[in-house]
Design a protein around this motif. Structure first.
Motif, PDB file in Angstrom:
ATOM      1  N   ALA A  18      -1.611  27.498 -66.294  1.00  0.00           N
ATOM      2  CA  ALA A  18      -0.269  27.201 -66.780  1.00  0.00           C
ATOM      3  C   ALA A  18      -0.216  25.745 -67.230  1.00  0.00           C
ATOM      4  O   ALA A  18      -0.810  24.872 -66.594  1.00  0.00           O
ATOM      5  CB  ALA A  18       0.753  27.441 -65.672  1.00  0.00           C
ATOM      6  N   VAL A  19       0.497  25.480 -68.332  1.00  0.00           N
ATOM      7  CA  VAL A  19       0.688  24.101 -68.767  1.00  0.00           C
ATOM      8  C   VAL A  19       2.171  23.856 -69.034  1.00  0.00           C
ATOM      9  O   VAL A  19       2.904  24.757 -69.437  1.00  0.00           O
ATOM     10  CB  VAL A  19      -0.136  23.765 -70.035  1.00  0.00           C
ATOM     11  N   GLY A  20       2.603  22.616 -68.773  1.00  0.00           N
ATOM     12  CA  GLY A  20       3.989  22.276 -69.018  1.00  0.00           C
ATOM     13  C   GLY A  20       4.383  20.995 -68.327  1.00  0.00           C
ATOM     14  O   GLY A  20       3.546  20.239 -67.830  1.00  0.00           O
ATOM     15  N   ASP A  21       5.695  20.748 -68.299  1.00  0.00           N
ATOM     16  CA  ASP A  21       6.232  19.542 -67.683  1.00  0.00           C
ATOM     17  C   ASP A  21       7.602  19.851 -67.115  1.00  0.00           C
ATOM     18  O   ASP A  21       7.978  21.028 -66.993  1.00  0.00           O
ATOM     19  CB  ASP A  21       6.255  18.372 -68.671  1.00  0.00           C
ATOM     20  N   ILE A  22       8.373  18.827 -66.784  1.00  0.00           N
ATOM     21  CA  ILE A  22       9.673  19.028 -66.150  1.00  0.00           C
ATOM     22  C   ILE A  22      10.636  19.839 -67.023  1.00  0.00           C
ATOM     23  O   ILE A  22      11.568  20.467 -66.536  1.00  0.00           O
ATOM     24  CB  ILE A  22      10.294  17.660 -65.777  1.00  0.00           C
ATOM     25  N   ASN A  23      10.389  19.875 -68.325  1.00  0.00           N
ATOM     26  CA  ASN A  23      11.268  20.597 -69.241  1.00  0.00           C
ATOM     27  C   ASN A  23      10.981  22.099 -69.292  1.00  0.00           C
ATOM     28  O   ASN A  23      11.799  22.865 -69.793  1.00  0.00           O
ATOM     29  CB  ASN A  23      11.146  20.004 -70.643  1.00  0.00           C
ATOM     30  N   LEU A 131      -1.199  18.495 -67.380  1.00  0.00           N
ATOM     31  CA  LEU A 131      -0.003  19.227 -67.836  1.00  0.00           C
ATOM     32  C   LEU A 131       0.410  20.194 -66.726  1.00  0.00           C
ATOM     33  O   LEU A 131       0.707  21.358 -66.949  1.00  0.00           O
ATOM     34  CB  LEU A 131      -0.303  19.998 -69.127  1.00  0.00           C
ATOM     35  N   ASP A 132       0.469  19.662 -65.500  1.00  0.00           N
ATOM     36  CA  ASP A 132       0.212  20.428 -64.285  1.00  0.00           C
ATOM     37  C   ASP A 132       1.420  20.778 -63.435  1.00  0.00           C
ATOM     38  O   ASP A 132       1.276  21.170 -62.277  1.00  0.00           O
ATOM     39  CB  ASP A 132      -0.775  19.636 -63.426  1.00  0.00           C
ATOM     40  N   ILE A 133       2.619  20.671 -63.962  1.00  0.00           N
ATOM     41  CA  ILE A 133       3.799  20.840 -63.110  1.00  0.00           C
ATOM     42  C   ILE A 133       3.887  22.250 -62.520  1.00  0.00           C
ATOM     43  O   ILE A 133       4.461  22.446 -61.444  1.00  0.00           O
ATOM     44  CB  ILE A 133       5.089  20.487 -63.869  1.00  0.00           C
ATOM     45  N   ALA A 134       3.293  23.242 -63.176  1.00  0.00           N
ATOM     46  CA  ALA A 134       3.380  24.617 -62.684  1.00  0.00           C
ATOM     47  C   ALA A 134       2.170  25.037 -61.853  1.00  0.00           C
ATOM     48  O   ALA A 134       2.111  26.174 -61.384  1.00  0.00           O
ATOM     49  CB  ALA A 134       3.545  25.582 -63.860  1.00  0.00           C
ATOM     50  N   GLU A 192      11.023  12.119 -70.379  1.00  0.00           N
ATOM     51  CA  GLU A 192      12.379  11.779 -70.852  1.00  0.00           C
ATOM     52  C   GLU A 192      13.489  12.441 -70.039  1.00  0.00           C
ATOM     53  O   GLU A 192      14.559  12.726 -70.562  1.00  0.00           O
ATOM     54  CB  GLU A 192      12.546  12.159 -72.330  1.00  0.00           C
ATOM     55  N   SER A 193      13.263  12.641 -68.737  1.00  0.00           N
ATOM     56  CA  SER A 193      14.217  13.431 -67.952  1.00  0.00           C
ATOM     57  C   SER A 193      15.181  12.612 -67.105  1.00  0.00           C
ATOM     58  O   SER A 193      16.001  13.195 -66.395  1.00  0.00           O
ATOM     59  CB  SER A 193      13.442  14.390 -67.035  1.00  0.00           C
ATOM     60  N   TRP A 194      15.106  11.272 -67.144  1.00  0.00           N
ATOM     61  CA  TRP A 194      15.929  10.442 -66.278  1.00  0.00           C
ATOM     62  C   TRP A 194      16.862   9.529 -67.073  1.00  0.00           C
ATOM     63  O   TRP A 194      16.681   9.301 -68.266  1.00  0.00           O
ATOM     64  CB  TRP A 194      15.051   9.536 -65.403  1.00  0.00           C
ATOM     65  N   GLN A 195      17.835   8.974 -66.337  1.00  0.00           N
ATOM     66  CA  GLN A 195      18.584   7.792 -66.773  1.00  0.00           C
ATOM     67  C   GLN A 195      17.960   6.574 -66.087  1.00  0.00           C
ATOM     68  O   GLN A 195      17.108   6.715 -65.204  1.00  0.00           O
ATOM     69  CB  GLN A 195      20.063   7.922 -66.395  1.00  0.00           C
ATOM     70  N   PRO A 365       7.852  23.858 -72.698  1.00  0.00           N
ATOM     71  CA  PRO A 365       8.306  22.478 -72.495  1.00  0.00           C
ATOM     72  C   PRO A 365       8.831  21.799 -73.747  1.00  0.00           C
ATOM     73  O   PRO A 365       9.213  20.636 -73.701  1.00  0.00           O
ATOM     74  CB  PRO A 365       7.037  21.777 -71.977  1.00  0.00           C
ATOM     75  N   HIS A 366       8.870  22.514 -74.863  1.00  0.00           N
ATOM     76  CA  HIS A 366       9.442  21.939 -76.085  1.00  0.00           C
ATOM     77  C   HIS A 366      10.966  21.989 -76.077  1.00  0.00           C
ATOM     78  O   HIS A 366      11.614  21.407 -76.952  1.00  0.00           O
ATOM     79  CB  HIS A 366       8.921  22.691 -77.303  1.00  0.00           C
ATOM     80  N   VAL A 367      11.561  22.709 -75.128  1.00  0.00           N
ATOM     81  CA  VAL A 367      13.017  22.848 -75.050  1.00  0.00           C
ATOM     82  C   VAL A 367      13.548  21.995 -73.911  1.00  0.00           C
ATOM     83  O   VAL A 367      13.123  22.140 -72.766  1.00  0.00           O
ATOM     84  CB  VAL A 367      13.421  24.320 -74.830  1.00  0.00           C
ATOM     85  N   ARG A 368      14.494  21.097 -74.208  1.00  0.00           N
ATOM     86  CA  ARG A 368      15.045  20.205 -73.181  1.00  0.00           C
ATOM     87  C   ARG A 368      16.097  20.947 -72.360  1.00  0.00           C
ATOM     88  O   ARG A 368      17.045  21.523 -72.913  1.00  0.00           O
ATOM     89  CB  ARG A 368      15.666  18.978 -73.852  1.00  0.00           C
ATOM     90  N   PRO A 369      15.963  20.946 -71.026  1.00  0.00           N
ATOM     91  CA  PRO A 369      16.957  21.618 -70.177  1.00  0.00           C
ATOM     92  C   PRO A 369      18.347  21.009 -70.325  1.00  0.00           C
ATOM     93  O   PRO A 369      18.508  19.810 -70.578  1.00  0.00           O
ATOM     94  CB  PRO A 369      16.406  21.398 -68.761  1.00  0.00           C
ATOM     95  N   THR A 370      19.364  21.848 -70.120  1.00  0.00           N
ATOM     96  CA  THR A 370      20.749  21.414 -70.292  1.00  0.00           C
ATOM     97  C   THR A 370      21.107  20.243 -69.388  1.00  0.00           C
ATOM     98  O   THR A 370      21.809  19.312 -69.804  1.00  0.00           O
ATOM     99  CB  THR A 370      21.705  22.588 -70.012  1.00  0.00           C
ATOM    100  N   ARG A 371      20.615  20.237 -68.130  1.00  0.00           N
ATOM    101  CA  ARG A 371      21.008  19.217 -67.169  1.00  0.00           C
ATOM    102  C   ARG A 371      20.005  18.083 -67.044  1.00  0.00           C
ATOM    103  O   ARG A 371      20.061  17.300 -66.089  1.00  0.00           O
ATOM    104  CB  ARG A 371      21.205  19.868 -65.794  1.00  0.00           C
TER     105      ARG A 371
END
Length: 383
Positions: A18-23, A131-134, A192-195, A365-371
């Motif tokens: 599996a590959v991806g990130d927080i998104n 790319l290991d979040i999963a 890009e998931s934080w403030q 991971p190309h789609v940014r989560p709503t929150r």
């Protein structure tokens, strides 16, 4: 020598994990590898990896031109899309053509690209990135064991959602890589998931227990002031820039003193990396390419700049039918002597492996989560 035409192909990279990130992530991932082949009247064909975006619109800028005029043709392509702009996907198509032209230039000279560009050492320092979040903890360890066996001393974790999990998983990477060094380099990529204050709290909590080399893309890519603020609040370096298309887009970050480490997506090509490295060097900043497997030609460029720090390697295998004259050894990438960028295409192998949905799956991971950027707690329990 004149450019006479082009063809496009698509290979499939079977990641075997599996590959991806927080998104988001893709289980048992298969991703598309776009290929552009540029033909000439002297029988030399250039190979570029990266993107097919806007190739039809860009190609008239180089058709009939001498492909060895690479820098000038890069600017001709920029001029070709002047009104609509080169940002985003268009820059990917432009960069893929650019990489193919550099391949032609080096092949015509009978030299490997790294030598043509002025490199002295065929070795490119690199770090492992899963790319290991999963991946579960055992899978995470197994991924980094393969790189540790190849001498790697640094690794980057995809995280930013659960502090306790990230601490545990960073220690797993640290323990695996300790076979090569007592102090492995550890990085965390939040995509890009934080403030700003979220990032400061999160990284600060990690730094109470671990030495973090850098935090990557903690904020939105355009937040120059926020990156500068964050750099002053934490000990880790702030690394960003992989999603900026064109040196011009870095200007606000440089003006704000935002990046500590300048990153460039490998998919944006050779000329982009060379130009960005020069601008970064003028500010005494190191450069670090991201996503090397998407366009291995960029490793050649890193042999020729004075401020290359390290390059992200996400796999020791390439897509079926994409043969690369490079090795992963001694903690980096060892470039070969094949004339050109060292990339050879086996079209029959590509056709035989043409399966899989590719990167653009709905949960990818190309789609940014709503929150994204709007969470209150640091343990990943928010709905």
């Amino acid at each position: 020598m004149k450019i006479t035409g082009y063809r496009t192909l698509s290979a499939r990279h079977q990641w075997g994990r599996a590959v991806g990130d927080i998104n988001g992530h893709i289980p048992d991932a298969v991703t598309e590898v776009p290929i552009v082949l540029i033909d000439t009247d002297e029988g030399i064909t250039g190979v570029g990896l990266g993107s097919h975006a806007d190739i039809d619109r860009l190609f008239p800028a180089i058709e009939g031109e001498d492909p060895r005029s690479v820098a000038a043709l890069f600017d001709r392509m920029l001029a070709q899309v002047f009104k609509s702009g080169h940002a985003g996907a268009t820059y990917g198509g432009l960069a893929t053509i650019d990489s193919a032209l550099w391949d032609i230039k080096a092949k015509a000279a009978g030299e490997p690209l790294w030598r043509l560009l002025g490199g002295r050492d065929r070795f490119v320092p690199a770090y492992a990135s899963g790319l290991d979040i999963a991946l579960d903890d055992d899978e995470l360890a197994a991924f980094y064991v393969e790189f540790a066996e190849r001498g790697y001393v640094a690794g980057k974790l995809k995280g930013g959602f659960d502090l306790d999990a990230d601490l545990r998983r960073l220690r797993i990477i640290q323990d695996v890589l300790r076979r090569n060094t007592e102090r492995p380099g550890l990085m965390l990529d939040a995509n890009e998931s934080w403030q700003v204050k979220q990032a400061a709290r999160y990284v600060g909590a990690i730094e109470e227990q671990l030495d973090l080399l850098w935090v990557e893309e903690p904020l939105r890519r355009w937040d120059a002031a926020g990156h500068a603020r964050l750099s002053n609040l934490i000990g880790a370096a702030v690394a960003t820039g992989e999603n900026l298309t064109g040196v011009d887009q870095f200007r606000p970050l440089f003006d704000a003193g935002a990046p500590d480490i300048v990153q460039a997506g490998a998919v944006w090509g050779v000329t982009h990396l060379l130009r960005l490295a020069t601008v970064a060097a003028a500010r005494d900043l190191p450069i670090s390419p991201v996503g090397y497997n998407a366009n291995p030609a960029v490793a050649a460029a890193m042999t020729a700049v004075p401020n290359h720090l390290t390059t992200e390697v996400q796999d020791v295998r390439f897509a079926a039918g994409v043969l690369v004259d490079q090795e992963f050894a001694d903690g980096g990438i060892v470039l070969g002597d094949t004339p050109g960028s060292g990339i050879t295409i086996d079209e029959s192998a590509i056709e035989a492996a043409a399966a899989g949905e590719g990167w653009l799956q709905p949960a990818g991971p190309h789609v940014r989560p709503t929150r994204a950027g709007l969470r209150l707690v640091l343990d990943g329990v928010e709905r």
